[in-house]
Structure formats: C-alpha cells, structure tokens
Motif scaffolding. Structure first.
Motif, PDB file in Angstrom:
ATOM      1  N   ALA A   1       0.831  -1.210   0.000  1.00  0.00           N
ATOM      2  CA  ALA A   1       0.000   0.000   0.000  1.00  0.00           C
ATOM      3  C   ALA A   1       0.863   1.258   0.000  1.00  0.00           C
ATOM      4  O   ALA A   1       1.897   1.314   0.657  1.00  0.00           O
ATOM      5  N   THR A   2       0.420   2.252  -0.723  1.00  0.00           N
ATOM      6  CA  THR A   2       1.122   3.531  -0.821  1.00  0.00           C
ATOM      7  C   THR A   2       0.814   4.386   0.399  1.00  0.00           C
ATOM      8  O   THR A   2      -0.341   4.566   0.764  1.00  0.00           O
ATOM      9  N   ILE A   3       1.865   4.941   1.006  1.00  0.00           N
ATOM     10  CA  ILE A   3       1.709   5.876   2.114  1.00  0.00           C
ATOM     11  C   ILE A   3       1.771   7.302   1.593  1.00  0.00           C
ATOM     12  O   ILE A   3       0.969   8.148   1.964  1.00  0.00           O
ATOM     13  N   LEU A   4       2.734   7.565   0.701  1.00  0.00           N
ATOM     14  CA  LEU A   4       2.986   8.931   0.252  1.00  0.00           C
ATOM     15  C   LEU A   4       3.515   8.935  -1.172  1.00  0.00           C
ATOM     16  O   LEU A   4       4.365   8.118  -1.522  1.00  0.00           O
ATOM     17  N   VAL A   5       3.001   9.852  -1.976  1.00  0.00           N
ATOM     18  CA  VAL A   5       3.554  10.151  -3.295  1.00  0.00           C
ATOM     19  C   VAL A   5       3.686  11.664  -3.344  1.00  0.00           C
ATOM     20  O   VAL A   5       2.728  12.381  -3.070  1.00  0.00           O
ATOM     21  N   THR A   6       4.871  12.151  -3.680  1.00  0.00           N
ATOM     22  CA  THR A   6       5.070  13.593  -3.710  1.00  0.00           C
ATOM     23  C   THR A   6       6.236  13.969  -4.593  1.00  0.00           C
ATOM     24  O   THR A   6       7.136  13.171  -4.820  1.00  0.00           O
ATOM     25  N   ARG A   7       6.185  15.196  -5.075  1.00  0.00           N
ATOM     26  CA  ARG A   7       7.338  15.757  -5.782  1.00  0.00           C
ATOM     27  C   ARG A   7       8.391  16.126  -4.749  1.00  0.00           C
ATOM     28  O   ARG A   7       8.063  16.488  -3.620  1.00  0.00           O
ATOM     29  N   CYS A   8       9.629  16.048  -5.153  1.00  0.00           N
ATOM     30  CA  CYS A   8      10.714  16.474  -4.272  1.00  0.00           C
ATOM     31  C   CYS A   8      11.874  16.956  -5.135  1.00  0.00           C
ATOM     32  O   CYS A   8      11.864  16.804  -6.350  1.00  0.00           O
ATOM     33  N   SER A   9      12.847  17.542  -4.469  1.00  0.00           N
ATOM     34  CA  SER A   9      14.044  18.006  -5.165  1.00  0.00           C
ATOM     35  C   SER A   9      15.244  17.614  -4.324  1.00  0.00           C
ATOM     36  O   SER A   9      15.104  17.175  -3.188  1.00  0.00           O
ATOM     37  N   ARG A  10      16.409  17.764  -4.897  1.00  0.00           N
ATOM     38  CA  ARG A  10      17.650  17.473  -4.179  1.00  0.00           C
ATOM     39  C   ARG A  10      18.278  18.804  -3.802  1.00  0.00           C
ATOM     40  O   ARG A  10      18.619  19.600  -4.676  1.00  0.00           O
ATOM     41  N   PRO A  11      18.442  19.097  -2.510  1.00  0.00           N
ATOM     42  CA  PRO A  11      18.996  20.393  -2.118  1.00  0.00           C
ATOM     43  C   PRO A  11      20.436  20.589  -2.586  1.00  0.00           C
ATOM     44  O   PRO A  11      20.857  21.708  -2.839  1.00  0.00           O
ATOM     45  N   ASP A  12      21.172  19.495  -2.764  1.00  0.00           N
ATOM     46  CA  ASP A  12      22.566  19.610  -3.206  1.00  0.00           C
ATOM     47  C   ASP A  12      22.690  19.646  -4.730  1.00  0.00           C
ATOM     48  O   ASP A  12      23.734  20.010  -5.252  1.00  0.00           O
ATOM     49  N   ARG A  13      21.638  19.266  -5.472  1.00  0.00           N
ATOM     50  CA  ARG A  13      21.663  19.280  -6.940  1.00  0.00           C
ATOM     51  C   ARG A  13      20.329  19.795  -7.480  1.00  0.00           C
ATOM     52  O   ARG A  13      19.536  19.035  -8.024  1.00  0.00           O
ATOM     53  N   PRO A  14      20.063  21.078  -7.378  1.00  0.00           N
ATOM     54  CA  PRO A  14      18.752  21.602  -7.774  1.00  0.00           C
ATOM     55  C   PRO A  14      18.505  21.624  -9.280  1.00  0.00           C
ATOM     56  O   PRO A  14      17.368  21.754  -9.712  1.00  0.00           O
ATOM     57  N   VAL A  15      19.514  21.465 -10.109  1.00  0.00           N
ATOM     58  CA  VAL A  15      19.349  21.580 -11.551  1.00  0.00           C
ATOM     59  C   VAL A  15      19.191  20.216 -12.230  1.00  0.00           C
ATOM     60  O   VAL A  15      18.955  20.146 -13.421  1.00  0.00           O
ATOM     61  N   ASN A  16      19.278  19.129 -11.493  1.00  0.00           N
ATOM     62  CA  ASN A  16      19.283  17.792 -12.076  1.00  0.00           C
ATOM     63  C   ASN A  16      17.968  17.342 -12.686  1.00  0.00           C
ATOM     64  O   ASN A  16      17.941  16.411 -13.451  1.00  0.00           O
ATOM     65  N   GLY A  17      16.865  17.933 -12.329  1.00  0.00           N
ATOM     66  CA  GLY A  17      15.577  17.513 -12.868  1.00  0.00           C
ATOM     67  C   GLY A  17      14.561  17.377 -11.754  1.00  0.00           C
ATOM     68  O   GLY A  17      14.818  17.684 -10.602  1.00  0.00           O
ATOM     69  N   ASP A  18      13.376  16.903 -12.127  1.00  0.00           N
ATOM     70  CA  ASP A  18      12.291  16.738 -11.169  1.00  0.00           C
ATOM     71  C   ASP A  18      12.300  15.317 -10.624  1.00  0.00           C
ATOM     72  O   ASP A  18      12.495  14.351 -11.368  1.00  0.00           O
ATOM     73  N   TYR A  19      12.044  15.186  -9.338  1.00  0.00           N
ATOM     74  CA  TYR A  19      12.019  13.885  -8.674  1.00  0.00           C
ATOM     75  C   TYR A  19      10.606  13.615  -8.165  1.00  0.00           C
ATOM     76  O   TYR A  19       9.890  14.536  -7.784  1.00  0.00           O
ATOM     77  N   LEU A  20      10.241  12.349  -8.171  1.00  0.00           N
ATOM     78  CA  LEU A  20       8.969  11.922  -7.613  1.00  0.00           C
ATOM     79  C   LEU A  20       9.271  10.821  -6.611  1.00  0.00           C
ATOM     80  O   LEU A  20       9.928   9.833  -6.943  1.00  0.00           O
ATOM     81  N   LEU A  21       8.806  11.007  -5.370  1.00  0.00           N
ATOM     82  CA  LEU A  21       9.097  10.085  -4.283  1.00  0.00           C
ATOM     83  C   LEU A  21       7.858   9.266  -3.969  1.00  0.00           C
ATOM     84  O   LEU A  21       6.761   9.813  -3.842  1.00  0.00           O
ATOM     85  N   LEU A  22       8.035   7.951  -3.860  1.00  0.00           N
ATOM     86  CA  LEU A  22       6.963   7.036  -3.479  1.00  0.00           C
ATOM     87  C   LEU A  22       7.401   6.306  -2.218  1.00  0.00           C
ATOM     88  O   LEU A  22       8.479   5.714  -2.181  1.00  0.00           O
ATOM     89  N   LEU A  23       6.569   6.363  -1.199  1.00  0.00           N
ATOM     90  CA  LEU A  23       6.836   5.677   0.056  1.00  0.00           C
ATOM     91  C   LEU A  23       5.704   4.695   0.312  1.00  0.00           C
ATOM     92  O   LEU A  23       4.535   5.085   0.314  1.00  0.00           O
ATOM     93  N   THR A  24       6.059   3.426   0.468  1.00  0.00           N
ATOM     94  CA  THR A  24       5.074   2.410   0.815  1.00  0.00           C
ATOM     95  C   THR A  24       5.431   1.877   2.200  1.00  0.00           C
ATOM     96  O   THR A  24       6.374   2.352   2.825  1.00  0.00           O
TER      97      THR A  24
END
Length: 169
Positions: free
Chosen positions: A38-61
C-alpha cells in the motif's frame, strides 16, 4: 485492481499531482513495488545539493522507498533510488513550517547519503508529512519482526549407542 493501484492514485491526487504525471511514473513504480504493498505517500521532491538535475517523484510504501527522476530537456524517466525501508540507515527528517518544507535524509545500503527536499502548500501539511514519516520509519521499521533464515530443531531423544566390532575376513 490491486492494493498498490487502489492506494497510489488517491495518494497522487492528494499530493496535487497531475494525472499525466502519475500515470507516466506508474510503470516504473510498479516494477519496483509489489502489487500488495500500500502507498503511504507520493510527492514531488528536489535534491537540495543538486537543484538543476531535474524533477524527482518520491513514493513511500509500507516496505519500500522509490524515487524517480525526470530529466528537464527530454523528459526521460530514470530510477534514482529503489530500496526497502529496513535497508536504509540514519533516516532523519527536518520539518520546517516557516518554509513549508521537510528535508528527508537517509543512507542507502551502498553508503551514499541521499537528501530530498519536499515542499508543501501549507504549514499544516508539514506536520501531516512529519506524522507520515514518523509512522513509516519509526513505528513500522522498529516493530518489524526479525526474519528467520533457518531454525535448528531440538535434538532427538538420545539412544544408547552400541559399537560392534567389524571383523575382516
């Protein structure tokens, strides 16, 4: 419809993700996560040390943490992190309601320290995210039963052993 599909879509809608984005990342997530998880969380996130690398999507089950990355120019999807929660060490998060964000950090099994910045719309969502992370990492991981790899059975009742000499002919 399996458990993952039933929980992923509402979690993505709650995070404010566009249906196109959710459905685009879904095949990558499906390869990493079991159908009964089961999915707990889906959210956009970024990397504070690499802000130009692209968009990240985090999935936590309940069992896994999966992070995908979409490149900015060609919009290609890449799997950035796929790990079981119990394989993560030194998991910390810092909620900051003034900036409407939570910084999540964890050390993966390969020893690399991963840091993600999750932005929210309201300070109340920061505390909701804090409660979700607390549930996922503190409550679940510590209460998990250790895996039994092998068991040793009790020794059978001892019988008297008698040795008989062998006569060579």
């Amino acid at each position: 419809m399996d458990v993952f599909s039933r929980t992923f879509l509402p979690a993505a809608a709650e995070a404010g993700l566009a249906m196109q984005t959710a459905s685009r990342h879904m095949p990558v997530f499906r390869r990493c996560v079991g159908s009964g998880d089961a999915t707990i969380l889906v959210t956009r996130c970024s990397r504070p040390d690499r802000p130009v690398n692209g968009d990240y999507l985090l999935l936590l089950t309940h069992r896994r943490l999966v992070v995908t990355r979409q490149t900015r120019v060609l919009h290609r999807l890449r799997l950035h992190l796929n790990t079981e929660l119990r394989e993560l060490s030194h998991v910390t998060w810092s909620p900051d309601p003034r900036l409407h964000c939570v910084e999540l950090a964890a050390t993966a099994i390969d020893g690399i320290r991963e840091r993600f910045l999750i932005r929210t719309q309201h300070p109340k969502q920061v505390w909701q995210l804090d409660a979700l992370l607390n549930h996922a990492f503190r409550t679940r991981v510590r209460s998990a039963q250790p895996r039994i790899v092998a068991t040793v059975a009790e020794a059978p009742a001892a019988r008297p052993v008698t040795f008989q000499p062998v006569v060579a002919r």
